[in-house]
Design an enzyme around this catalytic site. Structure first.
Site, PDB file in Angstrom:
ATOM      1  N   ASP A  44      -0.212   5.130   1.001  1.00 25.69           N
ATOM      2  CA  ASP A  44      -0.455   6.074   2.098  1.00 25.69           C
ATOM      3  C   ASP A  44      -0.531   5.354   3.438  1.00 25.69           C
ATOM      4  O   ASP A  44      -1.356   4.460   3.631  1.00 25.69           O
ATOM      5  CB  ASP A  44      -1.753   6.848   1.856  1.00 25.69           C
TER       6      ASP A  44
ATOM      7  N   ASP B 216       0.866  -1.171   0.000  1.00 22.12           N
ATOM      8  CA  ASP B 216       0.000   0.000   0.000  1.00 22.12           C
ATOM      9  C   ASP B 216       0.910   1.230   0.000  1.00 22.12           C
ATOM     10  O   ASP B 216       2.104   1.134   0.301  1.00 22.12           O
ATOM     11  CB  ASP B 216      -0.880  -0.036   1.253  1.00 22.12           C
TER      12      ASP B 216
END
Length: 224
Positions: free
Chosen positions: A9, A7
């Site tokens: 953020d 991922d």
């Protein structure tokens, strides 16, 4: 082959301040009081429209679409103005370099950002060419749907047993487990550790320095 999907953020990139600033600006533009910080952070990981819909509660489809357009305008204006202060979390580059140097490891991205946002981030942080598969909100269903992980596995030819999702939200964990992949949560992101574990995290790491040793231990056990 092994596939390690990250991922962005809250996992690779510390974008908390940027995210909160942009979301507050969207609500203010539409004459609404912004949600508190924790509520905003609770939807990070979802694609834009599902995140807006969750924050608005009873907003109409037209309201959601209008706010999504405003959000894109705000983000693009910041990029055009050179506003990009988000940095990699400590140790992230070393992990990307370390895994990228292994012939048996492929890497990917799975994020609620659009593909344009991924490339902007990769350009600014000098990470272009490091990831063999990029999964974004405009090419796959929103997390926690398993579509991003499933597409990444198809593109790389790696099966679920050898695929690892690294993320900071419950949506990452749910997505990984629904796809049959292994889920590793990070404690420095936007969702509480308890939520990560409750939603399928098989391991939690507290610093990037721990990731490669954890993966090596898993892989060595598989070879034993």
């Amino acid at each position: 082959m092994k596939l390690v999907i990250f991922d962005i953020d809250g996992t690779l990139v510390d974008s908390r301040a940027t995210i909160l600033r942009q979301w507050r600006a969207v609500f203010v533009r539409h004459g609404m009081t912004p949600p508190d910080d924790q509520t905003i952070l609770s939807v990070i990981g979802l694609s834009l429209k599902p995140a807006i819909a969750r924050l608005m509660g009873d907003g109409s489809r037209e309201d959601v679409a209008a706010m999504a357009e405003s959000f894109r305008d705000i983000v693009l204006a910041e990029r055009a103005g050179g506003v990009m202060h988000d940095a990699l979390y400590p140790g992230a580059r070393d992990v990307v370099d370390g895994l990228g140097g292994r012939d048996e490891v492929l890497m990917g991205i799975a994020t609620g950002k659009a593909m344009r946002g991924i490339h902007h981030m990769l350009d600014k942080l000098d990470l272009q060419g490091r990831f063999q598969t990029l999964q974004a909100a405009d090419v796959a269903p929103s997390k926690p749907d398993p579509g991003m992980v499933l597409q990444a596995m198809r593109e790389t030819g790696v099966d679920a047993a050898n695929t690892f999702m690294i993320g900071d939200t419950e949506f990452d964990m749910q997505m990984a487990r629904s796809a049959g992949a292994q889920a590793i949560g990070v404690s420095w992101g936007y969702h509480d550790i308890d939520h990560l574990v409750a939603n399928g995290a098989q391991r939690i790491i507290d610093h990037f320095d721990e990731l490669i040793p954890v993966l090596d231990k898993i892989w060595q056990r598989e070879l034993a």
